[in-house]
Design a protein around this motif. Structure first.
Motif, PDB file in Angstrom:
ATOM      1  N   SER A  88       0.837  -1.198   0.000  1.00 32.98           N
ATOM      2  CA  SER A  88       0.000   0.000   0.000  1.00 32.98           C
ATOM      3  C   SER A  88       0.870   1.244   0.000  1.00 32.98           C
ATOM      4  O   SER A  88       2.050   1.213   0.389  1.00 32.98           O
ATOM      5  CB  SER A  88      -0.940   0.008   1.210  1.00 32.98           C
ATOM      6  N   ALA A  89       0.276   2.334  -0.434  1.00 32.65           N
ATOM      7  CA  ALA A  89       0.950   3.629  -0.473  1.00 32.65           C
ATOM      8  C   ALA A  89      -0.017   4.694   0.016  1.00 32.65           C
ATOM      9  O   ALA A  89      -1.241   4.514  -0.016  1.00 32.65           O
ATOM     10  CB  ALA A  89       1.445   3.953  -1.876  1.00 32.65           C
ATOM     11  N   ARG A  90       0.543   5.790   0.455  1.00 33.09           N
ATOM     12  CA  ARG A  90      -0.251   6.943   0.887  1.00 33.09           C
ATOM     13  C   ARG A  90       0.227   8.166   0.110  1.00 33.09           C
ATOM     14  O   ARG A  90       1.429   8.408   0.007  1.00 33.09           O
ATOM     15  CB  ARG A  90      -0.082   7.177   2.390  1.00 33.09           C
ATOM     16  N   ILE A  91      -0.712   8.917  -0.448  1.00 28.84           N
ATOM     17  CA  ILE A  91      -0.362  10.137  -1.164  1.00 28.84           C
ATOM     18  C   ILE A  91      -1.014  11.307  -0.455  1.00 28.84           C
ATOM     19  O   ILE A  91      -2.197  11.252  -0.086  1.00 28.84           O
ATOM     20  CB  ILE A  91      -0.775  10.075  -2.652  1.00 28.84           C
ATOM     21  N   MET A 108      -5.229   6.658   1.031  1.00 33.61           N
ATOM     22  CA  MET A 108      -4.464   5.425   0.964  1.00 33.61           C
ATOM     23  C   MET A 108      -4.783   4.716  -0.347  1.00 33.61           C
ATOM     24  O   MET A 108      -5.911   4.794  -0.855  1.00 33.61           O
ATOM     25  CB  MET A 108      -4.805   4.509   2.134  1.00 33.61           C
ATOM     26  N   ILE A 109      -3.791   4.016  -0.895  1.00 35.95           N
ATOM     27  CA  ILE A 109      -3.954   3.275  -2.147  1.00 35.95           C
ATOM     28  C   ILE A 109      -3.452   1.857  -1.915  1.00 35.95           C
ATOM     29  O   ILE A 109      -2.343   1.661  -1.389  1.00 35.95           O
ATOM     30  CB  ILE A 109      -3.163   3.926  -3.295  1.00 35.95           C
ATOM     31  N   SER A 110      -4.250   0.871  -2.280  1.00 41.61           N
ATOM     32  CA  SER A 110      -3.848  -0.522  -2.087  1.00 41.61           C
ATOM     33  C   SER A 110      -3.522  -1.183  -3.417  1.00 41.61           C
ATOM     34  O   SER A 110      -4.136  -0.870  -4.453  1.00 41.61           O
ATOM     35  CB  SER A 110      -4.955  -1.303  -1.374  1.00 41.61           C
ATOM     36  N   PHE A 111      -2.548  -2.087  -3.391  1.00 45.91           N
ATOM     37  CA  PHE A 111      -2.093  -2.814  -4.567  1.00 45.91           C
ATOM     38  C   PHE A 111      -2.017  -4.300  -4.233  1.00 45.91           C
ATOM     39  O   PHE A 111      -1.707  -4.680  -3.099  1.00 45.91           O
ATOM     40  CB  PHE A 111      -0.709  -2.334  -5.018  1.00 45.91           C
ATOM     41  N   THR A 112      -2.272  -5.127  -5.237  1.00 49.48           N
ATOM     42  CA  THR A 112      -2.071  -6.563  -5.101  1.00 49.48           C
ATOM     43  C   THR A 112      -0.844  -6.978  -5.893  1.00 49.48           C
ATOM     44  O   THR A 112      -0.482  -6.324  -6.885  1.00 49.48           O
ATOM     45  CB  THR A 112      -3.297  -7.347  -5.612  1.00 49.48           C
ATOM     46  N   LYS A 113      -0.214  -8.069  -5.478  1.00 48.28           N
ATOM     47  CA  LYS A 113       0.969  -8.561  -6.185  1.00 48.28           C
ATOM     48  C   LYS A 113       0.642  -9.693  -7.159  1.00 48.28           C
ATOM     49  O   LYS A 113       1.541 -10.207  -7.830  1.00 48.28           O
ATOM     50  CB  LYS A 113       2.022  -9.041  -5.181  1.00 48.28           C
ATOM     51  N   LYS A 114      -0.645 -10.066  -7.238  1.00 51.74           N
ATOM     52  CA  LYS A 114      -1.022 -11.150  -8.134  1.00 51.74           C
ATOM     53  C   LYS A 114      -0.714 -10.802  -9.590  1.00 51.74           C
ATOM     54  O   LYS A 114      -0.279 -11.659 -10.367  1.00 51.74           O
ATOM     55  CB  LYS A 114      -2.502 -11.466  -7.973  1.00 51.74           C
ATOM     56  N   ALA A 115      -1.000  -9.565  -9.962  1.00 52.77           N
ATOM     57  CA  ALA A 115      -0.790  -9.148 -11.355  1.00 52.77           C
ATOM     58  C   ALA A 115       0.618  -8.653 -11.612  1.00 52.77           C
ATOM     59  O   ALA A 115       0.970  -8.359 -12.759  1.00 52.77           O
ATOM     60  CB  ALA A 115      -1.800  -8.063 -11.729  1.00 52.77           C
ATOM     61  N   THR A 116       1.431  -8.514 -10.571  1.00 52.79           N
ATOM     62  CA  THR A 116       2.803  -8.011 -10.739  1.00 52.79           C
ATOM     63  C   THR A 116       3.777  -8.925 -10.003  1.00 52.79           C
ATOM     64  O   THR A 116       4.444  -8.495  -9.044  1.00 52.79           O
ATOM     65  CB  THR A 116       2.914  -6.569 -10.210  1.00 52.79           C
ATOM     66  N   PRO A 117       3.888 -10.191 -10.397  1.00 54.44           N
ATOM     67  CA  PRO A 117       4.827 -11.100  -9.717  1.00 54.44           C
ATOM     68  C   PRO A 117       6.263 -10.599  -9.861  1.00 54.44           C
ATOM     69  O   PRO A 117       6.670 -10.115 -10.912  1.00 54.44           O
ATOM     70  CB  PRO A 117       4.614 -12.427 -10.439  1.00 54.44           C
ATOM     71  N   GLY A 118       6.989 -10.704  -8.788  1.00 48.17           N
ATOM     72  CA  GLY A 118       8.383 -10.279  -8.810  1.00 48.17           C
ATOM     73  C   GLY A 118       8.588  -8.811  -8.529  1.00 48.17           C
ATOM     74  O   GLY A 118       9.733  -8.333  -8.572  1.00 48.17           O
ATOM     75  N   ILE A 119       7.528  -8.057  -8.256  1.00 50.12           N
ATOM     76  CA  ILE A 119       7.698  -6.633  -7.984  1.00 50.12           C
ATOM     77  C   ILE A 119       8.531  -6.429  -6.722  1.00 50.12           C
ATOM     78  O   ILE A 119       8.353  -7.118  -5.717  1.00 50.12           O
ATOM     79  CB  ILE A 119       6.325  -5.934  -7.860  1.00 50.12           C
ATOM     80  N   ASN A 120       9.470  -5.494  -6.781  1.00 49.91           N
ATOM     81  CA  ASN A 120      10.366  -5.199  -5.663  1.00 49.91           C
ATOM     82  C   ASN A 120       9.992  -3.825  -5.117  1.00 49.91           C
ATOM     83  O   ASN A 120      10.539  -2.804  -5.521  1.00 49.91           O
ATOM     84  CB  ASN A 120      11.814  -5.231  -6.132  1.00 49.91           C
ATOM     85  N   VAL A 121       9.030  -3.810  -4.210  1.00 48.34           N
ATOM     86  CA  VAL A 121       8.536  -2.543  -3.681  1.00 48.34           C
ATOM     87  C   VAL A 121       9.633  -1.803  -2.934  1.00 48.34           C
ATOM     88  O   VAL A 121       9.869  -0.608  -3.143  1.00 48.34           O
ATOM     89  CB  VAL A 121       7.313  -2.785  -2.772  1.00 48.34           C
ATOM     90  N   VAL A 122      10.326  -2.497  -2.049  1.00 42.08           N
ATOM     91  CA  VAL A 122      11.392  -1.871  -1.269  1.00 42.08           C
ATOM     92  C   VAL A 122      12.538  -1.426  -2.171  1.00 42.08           C
ATOM     93  O   VAL A 122      13.220  -0.435  -1.898  1.00 42.08           O
ATOM     94  CB  VAL A 122      11.890  -2.841  -0.180  1.00 42.08           C
TER      95      VAL A 122
END
Length: 652
Positions: free
Chosen positions: A506-509, A586-600
């Protein structure tokens, strides 16, 4: 130091050049270069240059005046409509006068050292020799140029790098030099080009752009006419707030009255004591709307929409706000009408000319560059009687404006980055929105901005110094001397990576308004290169995905939250800093559609951020997970390292 010198060239070459454009006769042979051109023949002749003050010891900085002539001759079998010529000036030229208008709407004198485009006025169309029996006044245009160039003195000649025809559908090779002061080129029709205009049409087709402006003549009389101006926004992220429109009257016209808009100055002096007052001796100039050669036109406020004197024009009176069509199509257009008085020799109901040098701007909006008005087929409007028929304008012109980034310009909004795995906020860049011209030794315009604790984002920059220095001392950060200047941005946006877990993140803007002006119907947009496909939901804003616009998430306030208020005084103005207007979601994201995403690793941060159409300045760095962690996180990391060390020693 040299005395002033004049550059001139032998008469035979000039006569040979002039001879190209003389009517053919038995005793005159046509120029071989012009005769061989079946298209459009362009020339540039440098006539003379004179050393001018100040006289300098550095030859590269020495100014010279120059006089040149460019010509466009239609030698083809098709009319050349709305011609456009490029001259590649390359010696820091400043153009003082020209026999044409600059296509980008610039007024003279103008800096053209990187080259510039010229458009025709009033003779914008060149007919063929076939239909005019070779009448040069109808098939040729001559542009007389006067200006200043630097660093090229005699015997050298400051020629342009290139000349070419900029109209669609023409191919121009590299120009040919004749001697040292004459350049020519023959541009021919591109056989692969497919024009979307039929041979029966006498006007160019309408063009597309980020913003288009229509200038339609609705009624015409011998001495005046009624025109309607329609500003239409086509860019999904483009926008104007408190729009301001300028143009230049080229033939002595003046605005008698307006509906749906007004000019910022009502002053009849220029007309009363000018040629207009001499001609219209019985006209009451005290009621005239505007007599400026370059008027500034503004939209009317909302409360004038139903005013029978100045309002009652559809799509008028929105206080200068034009929204993107993706946000509200009904508010993406602005319209007003004006009554224009003409001057001799144009006192004929069919002698109609659109103003030139159009410019439009807004407050904290993108920069638009507008082209010249191009005559197009007449606009058709629904019949006001309500019948199922169309009513055509008497004459129509179109101005196309596109979002651009002028050289040396600065953004008007900025972005800071932060994350749950790093205690520090990477703030807006130093001078992200420009710095005062006179900073002196007070602050550095080049030093990177100091890292901040998160609570300082709510504090105006002028009040952050003590908190930033205390944070730097606590975290053992280096501080430059002098300290960096502020960002000077009217709006700042913080993007914070809030959580990261196995199934999503998740992210906050947060939006901060440091301006004295509130923003109604605001919007922001972010481009997420790697995380876009995983977008799930937005909780306090209305979020829309635009996959066809560079993977952009478009955000606007829900009803009741669509107003970003201006900066206000603190609870105790005598000691508390001012407080910015703020909106957050707040904005929420799922990792199902973005496998391998490196958020950090940085995939959770946007590559571009926009506010009200303006692209904001981004930090040069991303928060890292290698340092400035919280104590708990650091302790956990040390435990892991110690465990691994113990296991290694036990094996040994």
């Amino acid at each position: 130091m040299q005395n002033p010198q004049t550059m001139s060239y032998n008469l035979p070459i000039f006569l040979l050049f002039s001879f190209i454009f003389l009517p053919f006769s038995i005793s005159q042979a046509p120029s071989p270069s012009a005769d061989a051109c079946n298209g459009v023949y362009l020339t540039y002749l440098y006539q003379q240059g004179t050393k001018i003050h100040p006289f300098l010891s550095n030859p590269n900085l020495q100014p010279y005046s120059f006089k040149s002539t460019a010509t466009i001759l239609n030698t083809g079998a098709q009319d050349l409509m709305s011609w456009k010529m490029f001259i590649g000036f390359q010696h820091d030229e400043t153009l003082v006068s020209a026999g044409a208008v600059l296509s980008d709407g610039s007024t003279l004198p103008a800096q053209v050292g990187n080259g510039t485009f010229f458009s025709g006025f009033p003779n914008a169309d060149l007919k063929t020799a076939i239909e005019t029996a070779g009448d040069l006044t109808q098939i040729q245009v001559q542009i007389d140029l006067v200006g200043t160039q630097f660093g090229v003195g005699p015997p050298n000649v400051p020629m342009p790098s290139n000349i070419s025809l900029a109209n669609d559908g023409y191919l121009c090779p590299r120009p040919t030099m004749q001697g040292t002061n004459l350049m020519y080129v023959c541009c021919t029709i591109d056989p692969a080009f497919k024009a979307n205009v039929t041979e029966s049409e006498q006007f160019l087709p309408r063009q597309s752009g980020d913003l288009t402006i229509a200038y339609d003549v609705l009624q015409t009389f011998d001495s005046n006419y009624l025109a309607q101006v329609t500003i239409s926004n086509h860019n999904p992220l483009g926008r104007l707030d408190y729009w301001k429109l300028n143009w230049e009257w080229m033939r002595g016209e003046f605005i008698n009255s307006m509906k749906g808009a007004y000019t910022n100055l009502t002053d009849p002096t220029d007309c009363l004591y000018g040629e207009q007052g001499t001609f219209y001796q019985t006209l009451d100039f005290t009621t005239i709307m505007n007599c400026e050669r370059t008027p500034t036109i503004l939209d009317l406020p909302l409360n004038k929409a139903n005013d029978s004197n100045v309002g009652l024009i559809p799509f008028c009176c929105r206080n200068g706000t034009i929204l993107p069509p993706t946000m509200d199509p009904s508010k993406s257009t602005s319209v007003f009408q004006l009554q224009v008085y003409k001057m001799p020799p144009d006192l004929n109901r069919t002698e109609l000319f659109a103003p030139q040098n159009w410019k439009i701007s807004g407050q904290l909006n993108p920069d638009y560059q507008c082209g010249p008005p191009v005559r197009v087929s007449s606009t058709e409007f629904p019949d006001p009687s309500g019948l199922q028929s169309e009513k055509s304008a008497i004459a129509s012109w179109q101005v196309v404006c596109n979002i651009t980034q002028p050289k040396g310009s600065h953004s008007r909004c900025c972005v800071s980055f932060s994350a749950f795995y790093n205690e520090s906020v990477i703030p807006c860049r130093t001078c992200a929105c420009g710095c005062p011209s006179n900073t002196g030794p007070a602050c550095s315009t080049t030093s990177p901005a100091l890292l901040l604790p998160s609570e300082t984002l709510l504090v105006p920059f002028a009040n952050r110094t003590s908190k930033a220095l205390a944070w730097a001392d606590l975290k053992h950060f280096k501080t430059p001397n002098p300290l960096p200047c502020g960002d000077n941005c009217g709006v700042s946006i913080n993007w914070h990576v809030y959580t990261d877990y196995s199934q999503g993140w998740s992210a906050r803007i947060t939006l901060f308004n440091w301006e004295d002006t509130s923003f109604a119907d605001w919007f922001t947009a972010v481009e997420l290169d790697k995380a876009f496909a995983g977008y799930e939901a937005m909780y306090s804003f209305n979020g829309t995905t635009f996959p066809d616009v560079n993977n952009t998430i478009f955000m606007q306030g829900n009803p009741g939250l669509n107003y970003l208020v201006a900066e206000t005084d603190g609870s105790n103005p005598s000691k508390d800093p001012r407080v910015p207007g703020k909106q957050q979601t707040m904005i929420s994201f799922t990792k199902k559609a973005t496998p391998g995403i490196n958020v950090v690793g940085g995939d959770g941060f946007p590559s571009k951020v926009f506010f009200n159409g303006e692209e904001c300045s981004l930090p040069l760095e991303l928060p890292t997970g290698r340092g400035y962690r919280t104590g708990a996180t650091m302790s956990f990391t040390l435990v892991i390292l110690m465990t691994l060390l113990v296991l290694f020693l036990m094996e040994q």
